[in-house]
Write a protein that holds these residues in place. Structure first.
Motif, PDB file in Angstrom:
ATOM      1  N   TYR A  91      -8.026   5.951 -14.620  1.00 37.69           N
ATOM      2  CA  TYR A  91      -7.172   6.229 -13.459  1.00 37.69           C
ATOM      3  C   TYR A  91      -7.224   7.729 -13.192  1.00 37.69           C
ATOM      4  O   TYR A  91      -7.090   8.542 -14.106  1.00 37.69           O
ATOM      5  CB  TYR A  91      -5.727   5.776 -13.720  1.00 37.69           C
ATOM      6  CG  TYR A  91      -4.814   5.987 -12.527  1.00 37.69           C
ATOM      7  CD1 TYR A  91      -4.729   5.019 -11.527  1.00 37.69           C
ATOM      8  CD2 TYR A  91      -4.071   7.153 -12.388  1.00 37.69           C
ATOM      9  CE1 TYR A  91      -3.914   5.217 -10.418  1.00 37.69           C
ATOM     10  CE2 TYR A  91      -3.261   7.359 -11.283  1.00 37.69           C
ATOM     11  CZ  TYR A  91      -3.177   6.386 -10.300  1.00 37.69           C
ATOM     12  OH  TYR A  91      -2.369   6.588  -9.205  1.00 37.69           O
ATOM     13  N   ASP A  92      -7.438   8.098 -11.933  1.00 39.31           N
ATOM     14  CA  ASP A  92      -7.710   9.487 -11.574  1.00 39.31           C
ATOM     15  C   ASP A  92      -6.407  10.284 -11.431  1.00 39.31           C
ATOM     16  O   ASP A  92      -5.930  10.524 -10.326  1.00 39.31           O
ATOM     17  CB  ASP A  92      -8.498   9.483 -10.254  1.00 39.31           C
ATOM     18  CG  ASP A  92      -9.295  10.762 -10.060  1.00 39.31           C
ATOM     19  OD1 ASP A  92      -9.351  11.576 -10.999  1.00 39.31           O
ATOM     20  OD2 ASP A  92      -9.851  10.931  -8.958  1.00 39.31           O
ATOM     21  N   PHE A  93      -5.842  10.690 -12.579  1.00 40.46           N
ATOM     22  CA  PHE A  93      -4.591  11.459 -12.542  1.00 40.46           C
ATOM     23  C   PHE A  93      -4.833  12.860 -11.995  1.00 40.46           C
ATOM     24  O   PHE A  93      -5.903  13.435 -12.191  1.00 40.46           O
ATOM     25  CB  PHE A  93      -4.000  11.579 -13.953  1.00 40.46           C
ATOM     26  CG  PHE A  93      -3.224  10.375 -14.398  1.00 40.46           C
ATOM     27  CD1 PHE A  93      -1.966  10.116 -13.885  1.00 40.46           C
ATOM     28  CD2 PHE A  93      -3.750   9.503 -15.349  1.00 40.46           C
ATOM     29  CE1 PHE A  93      -1.239   9.006 -14.296  1.00 40.46           C
ATOM     30  CE2 PHE A  93      -3.033   8.391 -15.766  1.00 40.46           C
ATOM     31  CZ  PHE A  93      -1.768   8.141 -15.240  1.00 40.46           C
ATOM     32  N   PRO A  94      -3.820  13.445 -11.353  1.00 34.59           N
ATOM     33  CA  PRO A  94      -3.945  14.839 -10.904  1.00 34.59           C
ATOM     34  C   PRO A  94      -3.796  15.817 -12.077  1.00 34.59           C
ATOM     35  O   PRO A  94      -3.492  15.405 -13.204  1.00 34.59           O
ATOM     36  CB  PRO A  94      -2.777  14.997  -9.926  1.00 34.59           C
ATOM     37  CG  PRO A  94      -1.796  13.926 -10.253  1.00 34.59           C
ATOM     38  CD  PRO A  94      -2.546  12.827 -10.948  1.00 34.59           C
TER      39      PRO A  94
ATOM     40  N   THR B   6      -5.983  10.269  -5.511  1.00 34.01           N
ATOM     41  CA  THR B   6      -4.836  10.513  -6.396  1.00 34.01           C
ATOM     42  C   THR B   6      -4.933  11.873  -7.092  1.00 34.01           C
ATOM     43  O   THR B   6      -3.914  12.481  -7.404  1.00 34.01           O
ATOM     44  CB  THR B   6      -4.704   9.411  -7.468  1.00 34.01           C
ATOM     45  OG1 THR B   6      -5.992   9.182  -8.048  1.00 34.01           O
ATOM     46  CG2 THR B   6      -4.173   8.127  -6.880  1.00 34.01           C
ATOM     47  N   ALA B   7      -6.148  12.357  -7.320  1.00 26.60           N
ATOM     48  CA  ALA B   7      -6.302  13.619  -8.051  1.00 26.60           C
ATOM     49  C   ALA B   7      -5.734  14.807  -7.280  1.00 26.60           C
ATOM     50  O   ALA B   7      -5.367  15.825  -7.868  1.00 26.60           O
ATOM     51  CB  ALA B   7      -7.777  13.859  -8.380  1.00 26.60           C
TER      52      ALA B   7
END
Ligand SMILES: Cc1cc2nc3c(=O)[nH]c(=O)nc-3n(C[C@H](O)[C@H](O)[C@H](O)COP(=O)(O)OP(=O)(O)OC[C@H]3O[C@@H](n4cnc5c(N)ncnc54)[C@H](O)[C@@H]3O)c2cc1C
Ligand code: SF4
Ligand code: SF4
Lengths: 520, 112
Positions: free
Chosen positions: A105-108, B96-97
């Motif tokens: 999952y592409d977390f910030p 989301t990034a």
């Protein structure tokens, strides 16, 4: 059963595909069970998380951040928060968030490059979970609301659902059932809550399950007056004013100040306290708040706009099915997770919006999935051949006949539950009037015709409203989300939880303290 | 509420029919889906994310009909604005990034 109807069987049936249901399904599958996840809408877009963007809590036990969160919950819990339960929920949340990161999952990240795992964008998070479930061989069924629970010798044994598209019934027998149908927002129009009509509470109560904390359901969220977007976080940086532009300065929490004023006339807000840096943070984190403003041609940082309060019921309130210290309900084989379960042990008499709720859904969902598998194993090999029956006591809806206007029935319920001077502020008279009216409506058979699924939703809405009303009548004090104008103060003697249940006949009772701590 | 399915832009993939949580659309063979149950729309904007060609418009008004026209929305560049802000492409999650939500908590005004 019609010949066109469909039959399935599975070890674990999960009802509802928000975060709680997705984590339940994933954990059940990861523990080797066959799993069906069945959803009224679409797994990925339905429920309160999908439409919102969710703040969650990523903290490690023993750190000052964790201690601050736990202390805040204890303070706002008004006597019901169990600190160790909060710790366990947050431990599991941390674990699950790390799993999401591991899965890609592409977390910030923060500006300095450290990962930031405190925010999950709803549609992205649930789309990601959907793909993960399909890979884990979970059978995902969309657009099929569950209408009844199946039971066998007092145990949950499956469910009957109906396709929204074809009207076809699905009979699913299961070794264990997880209720993850979310809360109930009384059809107030709050963001993402249309499908949240209390169906899970009703089917579980029909099987004998107990609910708890239903009086703490009077949670309302601020939204622009014309809009569904009950995203309250921005208003911490707002100023509220009346029609004439006088700033509201009354003491007390902002919701109550706004509620008292809205009873008198329109209220406006402006987000004038947000720094340019925060404004950018909001815009780049919460497009679902700001795209609607853009479409309206309103700059909320510099222009006043009218606001309202929308009921969020048990979605951001705390009532729900009573569970043990993981996710087991009072019915064997029946588990409850997320907003379907009472969250009093974590956030007591206050709202769990803004982080606690999403963490609770992850942790209790995971526990429900694991414990459901354990339960199925305990049944031995032959559970598939046991005889099952429906737990619904009511006669089936008559499909023919003059189709009553279900909207009119829903309006009656809404008029009892939504108005601020009945739902937000309540008293003996307003509550007992509502109690009688809803009891009459429940016992009236005449409107139960036409589309069965709509009738079932209306029944769930009425039942949930009755439990909430009866519990609020029993609690003769104000505490957290329970605001009684006839009992404005908290009564220390009443720092006990209230259980409720039943469908034709609603019962309520105070839970005694000794039992409460024994259960936890 | 959902107000427009642009027949000119729609490629008839029916993704919106499936993705709408409230079963608002009906698929039509060889044609764009129709808004069959507008009253059931919960104004969540999510169908717009799943539309690969920005053919849908959800008005921010949840209780009344706005009555915008396709020409007007095109002129204002509104078709697809939610999807662009989110960063989704071709019905696939992206973006989301770039979330800067951590700024909400950095001043200590609120604790999650
Ligand atoms: C606007 C808004 C913003 C929020 N923001 C935050 C936040 O920032 N942080 C936070 O912690 N919490 C937040 N919350 C609360 C949070 O969204 C919920 O606590 C969370 O979604 C609970 O997850 P759940 O899986 O239990 O329920 P949901 O996500 O609501 O999912 C329940 C699912 O069950 C399905 N269902 C219902 N009935 C049936 C049936 N009969 N058969 C089959 N399926 C059924 C529904 O369609 C739905 O998909 C917010 C809530 C709202 C409304
Ligand atoms: S806004 Fe939401 S409920 Fe309305 S049509 Fe689009 S997806 Fe469906
Ligand atoms: S998602 Fe867009 S392109 Fe596909 S059917 Fe719907 S409107 Fe047409």
């Amino acid at each position: 059963m019609n010949t066109s109807d469909v039959r399935l069987d599975t070890d674990v049936l999960v009802v509802g595909g928000g975060p709680a249901g997705c984590w339940a399904a994933w954990n059940a599958a990861a523990n080797g069970a066959s799993v069906v996840l069945i959803e009224k809408g679409y797994v990925g877009t339905s429920g309160a998380t999908a439409a919102g963007n969710t703040t969650t809590i990523y903290t490690r036990r023993g750190t000052t951040e964790r201690a601050a969160t736990v202390a805040q919950r204890v303070r706002l819990g008004h006597g019901f928060t169990e600190p160790e339960r909060v710790e366990r929920v947050l431990d599991r949340t941390l674990h699950n968030l790390d799993l999401l990161a591991e899965w890609g999952y592409d977390f910030p990240t923060y500006e300095d490059g450290r990962p930031y795992r405190g925010m999950l964008r709803g549609p992205d998070y649930l789309r990601f979970m959907r793909q993960k479930l399909i890979k884990a061989r979970v059978k995902v069924i969309d657009h099929c609301p569950v209408e009844e629970l199946l039971v066998s010798e007092g145990m949950a044994a499956g469910a009957i659902a109906r396709s929204r598209r074809t009207g076809e019934a699905l009979y699913i027998s299961a070794g264990a059932v997880v209720i993850a149908t979310g809360g109930c927002a009384f059809m107030s129009g709050a963001l993402g809550t249309n499908n949240l009509t209390g169906d899970g509470y009703l089917i579980a109560a029909e099987a004998g399950a107990v609910l708890s904390g239903m009086e703490f359901s009077a949670q309302y969220g601020i939204s622009p007056a014309y809009s569904s977007v009950t995203k309250g976080v921005v208003y911490f940086w707002g100023t509220f004013s009346d029609e004439a532009g006088n700033v509201l300065t009354a003491p007390g929490d902002r919701q109550s100040v706004v509620a008292s004023e809205l009873i008198k006339g329109p209220v406006y807000a402006i987000l004038d306290k947000a720094s340019p840096r925060l404004q950018e943070g909001f815009r780049k984190g919460q497009p679902n708040i700001f795209v609607p403003f853009d479409r309206m041609g309103i700059d909320p940082f510099t222009q006043r706009f009218p606001i309202t309060l929308r009921h969020e019921g048990t979605v951001r309130g705390t009532g729900g099915l009573k569970i043990d210290n993981r996710a087991g309900t009072t019915v064997p084989g029946l588990f409850a997770a997320g907003d379907a379960a009472t969250r009093q042990a974590m956030f007591g008499a206050s709202t769990g919006g803004g982080g606690p709720n999403s963490s609770w859904a992850m942790a209790t969902g995971s526990w429900a999935g694991e414990d459901a598998v354990r339960f199925v194993r305990s049944l031995g090999k032959n559970w598939r051949s046991r005889s099952v029956r429906t737990a619904a006591e009511r006669p089936p809806t008559r499909p023919s006949g003059a189709s009553t206007d279900i909207e009119a029935v829903l309006d009656i319920v809404k008029q009892q539950m939504l108005p601020l001077d009945k739902g937000y502020f309540r008293n003996q008279k307003s509550l007992s009037d509502t109690e009688h009216l809803l009891s009459d409506l429940w016992h009236d058979e005449s409107w139960r015709t036409g589309r069965a699924s709509k009738v079932r939703e209306a029944e769930a809405l009425i039942a949930t409203s009755r439990w909430a009303t009866a519990s609020a009548l029993l609690r003769k004090e104000s505490r957290g989300l329970q605001r009684r104008t006839d009992f404005p103060d908290a009564n220390p003697v009443l720092s006990r939880t209230i259980d409720t249940g039943g469908t034709d006949l609603i019962w309520t009772s105070f839970h005694n303290r000794a039992q409460a701590s024994a259960a936890s | 509420m959902i107000e427009i399915v642009s027949v000119d832009r729609c490629i008839k993939c029916d993704l919106c029919v499936d993705a709408c949580p409230d079963n608002v659309f009906d698929a039509v063979p060889n044609a764009a889906p129709v808004i069959a149950r507008q009253d059931d729309c919960q104004t969540c904007f999510l169908c717009e994310l799943f539309c690969p060609t920005d053919a849908l418009y959800v008005s921010p008004l949840s209780e009344t009909i706005e009555g915008s026209t396709e020409q007007d929305l095109l002129a204002r560049g509104i078709f697809g604005s939610f999807r662009r802000e989110m960063g989704w492409q071709n019905a696939k999650p992206r973006g989301t990034a770039g979330d800067l939500s951590y700024r909400i908590f950095e001043t200590g005004t609120i604790t999650p």
